[in-house]
Design a protein around this motif. Sequence first.
Motif, PDB file in Angstrom:
ATOM      1  N   PRO A 384      36.881  53.057  57.788  1.00 38.77           N
ATOM      2  CA  PRO A 384      36.544  51.848  57.037  1.00 38.77           C
ATOM      3  C   PRO A 384      37.460  51.690  55.831  1.00 38.77           C
ATOM      4  N   VAL A 385      37.696  50.447  55.456  1.00 36.85           N
ATOM      5  CA  VAL A 385      38.549  50.144  54.308  1.00 36.85           C
ATOM      6  C   VAL A 385      37.649  49.890  53.112  1.00 36.85           C
ATOM      7  N   LEU A 386      37.839  50.676  52.058  1.00 38.89           N
ATOM      8  CA  LEU A 386      37.058  50.515  50.839  1.00 38.89           C
ATOM      9  C   LEU A 386      37.671  49.398  49.994  1.00 38.89           C
ATOM     10  N   ILE A 387      36.858  48.440  49.607  1.00 37.42           N
ATOM     11  CA  ILE A 387      37.301  47.363  48.722  1.00 37.42           C
ATOM     12  C   ILE A 387      36.632  47.600  47.370  1.00 37.42           C
ATOM     13  N   LEU A 388      37.386  48.117  46.425  1.00 37.91           N
ATOM     14  CA  LEU A 388      36.855  48.431  45.107  1.00 37.91           C
ATOM     15  C   LEU A 388      36.858  47.166  44.261  1.00 37.91           C
ATOM     16  N   THR A 389      35.697  46.809  43.728  1.00 37.38           N
ATOM     17  CA  THR A 389      35.570  45.598  42.923  1.00 37.38           C
ATOM     18  C   THR A 389      34.860  45.906  41.613  1.00 37.38           C
ATOM     19  N   ARG A 390      34.905  44.956  40.717  1.00 38.90           N
ATOM     20  CA  ARG A 390      34.179  45.078  39.463  1.00 38.90           C
ATOM     21  C   ARG A 390      32.753  44.590  39.685  1.00 38.90           C
ATOM     22  N   GLY A 391      31.827  45.517  39.733  1.00 42.50           N
ATOM     23  CA  GLY A 391      30.454  45.169  40.082  1.00 42.50           C
ATOM     24  C   GLY A 391      29.782  44.272  39.080  1.00 42.50           C
ATOM     25  N   TRP A 392      30.197  44.314  37.809  1.00 43.68           N
ATOM     26  CA  TRP A 392      29.543  43.494  36.790  1.00 43.68           C
ATOM     27  C   TRP A 392      30.035  42.042  36.803  1.00 43.68           C
ATOM     28  N   GLU A 393      31.037  41.764  37.658  1.00 41.49           N
ATOM     29  CA  GLU A 393      31.526  40.403  37.796  1.00 41.49           C
ATOM     30  C   GLU A 393      31.080  39.837  39.147  1.00 41.49           C
ATOM     31  N   PRO A 394      30.829  38.545  39.245  1.00 48.73           N
ATOM     32  CA  PRO A 394      30.370  37.973  40.527  1.00 48.73           C
ATOM     33  C   PRO A 394      31.515  37.896  41.533  1.00 48.73           C
ATOM     34  N   PRO A 395      31.211  37.883  42.822  1.00 51.58           N
ATOM     35  CA  PRO A 395      32.252  37.697  43.838  1.00 51.58           C
ATOM     36  C   PRO A 395      32.963  36.359  43.646  1.00 51.58           C
ATOM     37  N   THR A 396      34.195  36.320  44.041  1.00 58.49           N
ATOM     38  CA  THR A 396      35.009  35.114  43.868  1.00 58.49           C
ATOM     39  C   THR A 396      35.497  34.601  45.219  1.00 58.49           C
ATOM     40  N   GLY A 397      35.888  33.341  45.225  1.00 59.44           N
ATOM     41  CA  GLY A 397      36.467  32.761  46.429  1.00 59.44           C
ATOM     42  C   GLY A 397      37.790  33.407  46.801  1.00 59.44           C
ATOM     43  N   GLU A 398      38.523  33.926  45.786  1.00 57.20           N
ATOM     44  CA  GLU A 398      39.784  34.603  46.086  1.00 57.20           C
ATOM     45  C   GLU A 398      39.566  35.820  46.988  1.00 57.20           C
ATOM     46  N   LEU A 399      38.536  36.580  46.650  1.00 55.72           N
ATOM     47  CA  LEU A 399      38.237  37.769  47.458  1.00 55.72           C
ATOM     48  C   LEU A 399      37.784  37.367  48.855  1.00 55.72           C
TER      49      LEU A 399
END
Length: 463
Positions: A384-399
Amino acid sequence: MTPHPLRLLLDFDQRAQRDGEQPPDVLHRRDRRFALDCQQRGVQPTLERWLTHQERLSGPGAAPASQRLLRRWRGITAGFAGAGAVLGIVAMAGLLFYDGSQRINVTVILAFVLLQLALALATTLQAVIGWQPWRWLGRRLRLPDAPPVHARLRPLFMARAAQAGGTAFALSALATLLILVVVEDLAFGWSSTLTLASDRYLALVRALASPWGWLWPQAVPTRELVEGTRFFRAGPGQEATDPALWGQWWPFVTLLWCTWVLLPRLSLLVFSHWLLRWRASGLLARHPARQALLRRMANPTIDSGHDQAGDGLLPEPPAGRSPGPVPASDLAIAWAGAAEPRLPSALARLDGRYYRAGGRASLAEDDAVLAEVGTRLDVAAPPPVLILTRGWEPPTGELQDFLLAARAQWPGSARVVLVPLADPSEPAPGQRWLAPWQRFAERLPTGFATVAVATGDTATVPE
């Protein structure tokens, strides 16, 4: 992507119908991301670029909407042209049929030319006002029920096909006329049941010949020709007519056909092409989905994951499985600088060995990351590919765009695990911040993405 207004309109209309099935917030994030990427590259976010971007996200095999429709209309237009060419030969051969018993009546040719001119103008008029006298023919051709945009363009398509058929008719009839003039000794004359004086007939034919009188004076009938070639059903004096005059009508007949049949058909065919483009440009400019798209690209958006804004409450996590631990995978992508300044202890093994995408990275750099990761996934059991994100920020359309592009490019067995990292001031991401990420994962293709939490343990994401 071609900038032709017609194809642009048809492709955009189909895409707008597909977008009607998506939640507004998803569309807002996607289109805002596209506008920001264009701004970063220093280009305008035009409809052509937007459609090209959507086709890239859709993956190979998604044909533009315009191809099938225009291919069908090209076949219909070719059928009209072929039928027109055959009818032109038959019609002109019938008009010029001469068996020696009676001369070819120029008056009949004048009436036929007037009929052709009237048909050409009527075809253009019905296209301009949107009238559809060809509706019965559309049923015979089994044209499918069209969306509103296609239906408004159908009269123009039919008019263009009819003008193409009329142009082929005029060309083949002209070729038949010239061939018969060369290979046969045609005898022309003029006659009418009505009592017409030679002076009036002379004025009529000279008025029709005025467009080319300065170019080819010999093709303008003279008084001697008009008076000497009049014939009657029966009566004395016809034998005294000079037979040499009978063949002198052919230059007038040829240029009459070219000027009042062929040239109008060619001009109206070009006009029908222009009218179709102009009408498509107008429909595209006034398309409701286009205005909505421009607003989405211009206005920023934030995904809170909550459908009831304004109550001050954060959403509860969606029902179902809670996020599991991070799987044992060394294949990771840090999105928008999520791994900075440091990684949690559960991901310490990835320190310095992950890909970077999003944020200040360009689209070309994102595409390079997708391609390189795709090569590492081309194995029997890809990790699996881990996608590390900033959890305190909401998901974006870019992602979302990035993950949809990954889904289209990577092998079908590839999976991603979203790992929302905690705020540096907190030991772990709070459960209230995980709800938007779980909702975000649910909006991606089924089975493609899950959510995991870096708690310090390492395990496999459950099936």
